[in-house]
Design a protein around this motif. Structure first.
Motif, PDB file in Angstrom:
ATOM      1  N   PHE A  63      26.058  39.245  34.059  1.00 42.34           N
ATOM      2  CA  PHE A  63      27.311  39.894  33.680  1.00 42.34           C
ATOM      3  C   PHE A  63      28.355  38.841  33.334  1.00 42.34           C
ATOM      4  CE2 PHE A  63      26.955  39.707  38.332  1.00 42.34           C
ATOM      5  CZ  PHE A  63      28.049  38.912  38.662  1.00 42.34           C
ATOM      6  N   GLN A  64      29.399  39.290  32.655  1.00 42.73           N
ATOM      7  CA  GLN A  64      30.576  38.463  32.378  1.00 42.73           C
ATOM      8  C   GLN A  64      31.622  38.793  33.440  1.00 42.73           C
ATOM      9  OE1 GLN A  64      30.897  36.166  29.790  1.00 42.73           O
ATOM     10  NE2 GLN A  64      28.717  36.583  29.607  1.00 42.73           N
ATOM     11  N   VAL A  65      32.563  37.890  33.654  1.00 43.42           N
ATOM     12  CA  VAL A  65      33.644  38.141  34.605  1.00 43.42           C
ATOM     13  C   VAL A  65      34.977  37.960  33.899  1.00 43.42           C
ATOM     14  CG1 VAL A  65      34.718  37.444  36.784  1.00 43.42           C
ATOM     15  CG2 VAL A  65      32.234  37.301  36.533  1.00 43.42           C
ATOM     16  N   GLN A  66      35.851  38.940  34.070  1.00 43.10           N
ATOM     17  CA  GLN A  66      37.221  38.842  33.564  1.00 43.10           C
ATOM     18  C   GLN A  66      38.166  38.935  34.758  1.00 43.10           C
ATOM     19  OE1 GLN A  66      37.981  41.825  30.604  1.00 43.10           O
ATOM     20  NE2 GLN A  66      36.415  41.049  29.230  1.00 43.10           N
ATOM     21  N   PHE A  67      39.206  38.131  34.736  1.00 42.92           N
ATOM     22  CA  PHE A  67      40.180  38.133  35.819  1.00 42.92           C
ATOM     23  C   PHE A  67      41.451  38.810  35.348  1.00 42.92           C
ATOM     24  CE2 PHE A  67      37.479  34.417  36.407  1.00 42.92           C
ATOM     25  CZ  PHE A  67      37.054  34.599  37.711  1.00 42.92           C
ATOM     26  N   LEU A  68      41.867  39.847  36.056  1.00 39.87           N
ATOM     27  CA  LEU A  68      43.162  40.435  35.773  1.00 39.87           C
ATOM     28  C   LEU A  68      44.235  39.459  36.260  1.00 39.87           C
ATOM     29  CD1 LEU A  68      42.522  44.179  36.714  1.00 39.87           C
ATOM     30  CD2 LEU A  68      42.375  43.065  34.484  1.00 39.87           C
ATOM     31  N   GLU A  69      45.467  39.712  35.880  1.00 44.29           N
ATOM     32  CA  GLU A  69      46.548  38.752  36.137  1.00 44.29           C
ATOM     33  C   GLU A  69      46.653  38.358  37.615  1.00 44.29           C
ATOM     34  OE1 GLU A  69      51.354  38.287  35.410  1.00 44.29           O
ATOM     35  OE2 GLU A  69      50.321  40.047  34.622  1.00 44.29           O
ATOM     36  N   GLU A  70      46.587  39.339  38.498  1.00 39.72           N
ATOM     37  CA  GLU A  70      46.756  39.031  39.919  1.00 39.72           C
ATOM     38  C   GLU A  70      45.604  38.184  40.466  1.00 39.72           C
ATOM     39  OE1 GLU A  70      47.834  41.291  44.075  1.00 39.72           O
ATOM     40  OE2 GLU A  70      48.112  42.383  42.194  1.00 39.72           O
ATOM     41  N   ALA A  71      44.390  38.425  39.977  1.00 34.99           N
ATOM     42  CA  ALA A  71      43.242  37.614  40.403  1.00 34.99           C
ATOM     43  C   ALA A  71      43.409  36.175  39.915  1.00 34.99           C
ATOM     44  CB  ALA A  71      41.944  38.216  39.878  1.00 34.99           C
ATOM     45  N   ALA A  72      43.855  36.019  38.676  1.00 34.02           N
ATOM     46  CA  ALA A  72      44.073  34.680  38.125  1.00 34.02           C
ATOM     47  C   ALA A  72      45.173  33.951  38.900  1.00 34.02           C
ATOM     48  CB  ALA A  72      44.433  34.776  36.644  1.00 34.02           C
ATOM     49  N   ILE A 102      32.365  42.385  34.778  1.00 32.13           N
ATOM     50  CA  ILE A 102      32.962  42.590  36.096  1.00 32.13           C
ATOM     51  C   ILE A 102      34.437  42.248  35.952  1.00 32.13           C
ATOM     52  CG2 ILE A 102      33.046  41.801  38.478  1.00 32.13           C
ATOM     53  CD1 ILE A 102      30.348  42.731  38.330  1.00 32.13           C
ATOM     54  N   ILE A 103      35.294  43.153  36.395  1.00 33.98           N
ATOM     55  CA  ILE A 103      36.731  42.936  36.339  1.00 33.98           C
ATOM     56  C   ILE A 103      37.206  42.588  37.743  1.00 33.98           C
ATOM     57  CG2 ILE A 103      38.963  43.939  35.712  1.00 33.98           C
ATOM     58  CD1 ILE A 103      36.981  43.853  33.352  1.00 33.98           C
TER      59      ILE A 103
END
Length: 113
Positions: free
Chosen positions: A5-14, A79-80
């Motif tokens: 899978f790919q992983v994307q980070f929402l603002e708060e995770a980043a 995955i977000i």
């Protein structure tokens, strides 16, 4: 090995990752990359309903990044990651699970627009 899978980070995770000291952040990112290649429950585990967590233990500190699956894309599973925390006890705070679920619902509502 192919990534699962790919992983994307929402603002708060980043922002959470940016707030960590460099060695801890590097270890968390390394474990996320490792989780993308294997089904290791020590690194990526289902918590409740649709909420999962990336797990890292570094220098006796437990780092967690909450996440959910987005399988609506045509080509790849994503995955977000919603947000993160440093765990102080074995139990995951229910408020953090609820927060991840709220962010998940909002994400899919916005995606439909």
């Amino acid at each position: 090995m192919t990534e699962k899978f790919q992983v994307q980070f929402l603002e708060e995770a980043a922002e959470f990752l940016d707030s960590l000291e460099e060695k801890a952040r590097d270890k968390v990112i390394y474990n996320i990359q490792k989780a993308r290649l294997s089904n290791d429950k020590e690194l990526f585990k289902k918590l409740k309903n649709e909420i999962w967590e990336f797990r890292t233990l570094f220098n006796r500190t437990h780092y967690r990044l909450f996440a959910f699956w987005d399988k609506t894309g045509q080509t790849e599973t994503v995955i977000i990651s919603t947000h993160g925390l440093i765990k102080k006890t074995d139990k995951t705070p229910s408020g953090e699970l609820e927060k991840a679920e709220r962010i998940r619902k909002l994400y899919f509502e916005r995606k439909k627009l």
